[in-house]
Design a protein around this motif. Sequence first.
Motif: not given
Length: 479
Positions: A213-223
């Motif tokens: 979940q943390e990695q998915i959110q991180h990818l979201g912040t990177l667009g």
Amino acid sequence: MFWDLFVLVFYFIAVFYFGFHFAKNTQKEDDFYLAKKEIHWVFLLISLVATETSSLTFLSIPSLSYKGDFRFLEIAIGYIFGRTIVALYLLPSYFSGNTISVYEYVGNRFGKSPQKTLSFVFTISRLLGDGIRLYVSSLPIAFLMERMGISISPEILGIFALSILSIVTIIYSVFGGFRAIVFTDVLQWVIYILGGIFALVLILNQFGFPQIQEQIQHLGTLGKWNVFVLDYVQTGDNSYFILFAIIGGAFISIGSHGTDLMLVQRVIATKNLLSGQKILIGSGIVVFFQFLLFLCIGSLLYVFYEGKSIPPDKVFSHFIINEVPSPFLGILVAAILASAMSTLSSTINSLSLTWARDWGMDKWFSPRVLSLFFGVLLFLASLIPYFLVDTWEKGILEMGLTIFSYTLGPSIAVFFLAKSKKDLPVSGLVFSLFFLLNILTTVGMGVFWKLSFTLLVPIGFGTLVGLVSLCKIIKKVDR
């Protein structure tokens, strides 16, 4: 490594089985090229998806989200629209006659010259485009051989891998014909999809459940999850601007699934129009979710390799060879082989078909002899990227799409003009010259103005239709 090789050998044995199992039923043209229209439409749908889903999808789609985001899905949305147009508008004409090659439909309308010209352009574009696909599929095999400690240059390893792929595929294509190719495609598609799902699960497992979940959110912040590109830039590449991407994707799909013999062959091999429409529209939906699967893999690989310098077009191959344990490595390499061989075998069969029917070569050569010839020719074409790939600015997937984009627009125009039921204002020979000139003009505009591949197809279509319309006006004025 032993188990990896065992999996690959088992895969090749299974492929050979299909080829020789159907060999006894492929003496006549209608069986060798269409399997007498006896195959259920579901198998033909899977075969169509497997054919268009080459090793470029398996290895290069992840590179798009690895270096960017999910904007390639805009193209996939356009694909669905394009196939729907083909299913409702062009496909009924193909089922109204008794043609094996769709170029015969053009020949019946406009004469032999446009028919042969379309066939020739199809041959050149397929040899070049699928040569690139075959080249890409050889990379992980070469990496695997390198991992086994074979100290030979990467180029020699690649050519050796291409030779193995070509020989096996040519054998089952030549002996088994269309029926063997379709059922082998089904087997290869299942292996291919399972390989993709396994790769996705393996990458997620590398992170560990708490971190997913943390990695998915991180990818979201990177667009990295962005799909739609709403901003048009004045200077730069607008290939994925939402309007261009969807319209371009639709035109590409109309061209590929409405005028490209290799893909249309799977649609007209079914019993009736309704089944053909199911194949076309259903394949677009399946391809959309395939793209989604492999784009997810690319985004997760971005996090997995964050900070490391790896060429995007080779990142998935790098992961497969270096991170996948035995015997699962063999399964994934088999999936890559499956995606490559399904396209290669279909190309061999369709090239044999067009030269048998559109050029009348069936008077002198059997379907098997023609298939053998084009199999060898396709292998030689796969060596071309060794001289181009280092100097090409775009990714190799977009390189393949660009090659087809130059010819698809004018091809669509020919079929839409044939569908209109109106006579040409010029002779068939002059129309053929217009068609070839239009392709050269599209290439010139694309290179000179550096147009995106999503614009090349609509431009090629509009230019040829406009030229024919102008001739009609001039003819009316003269009268």
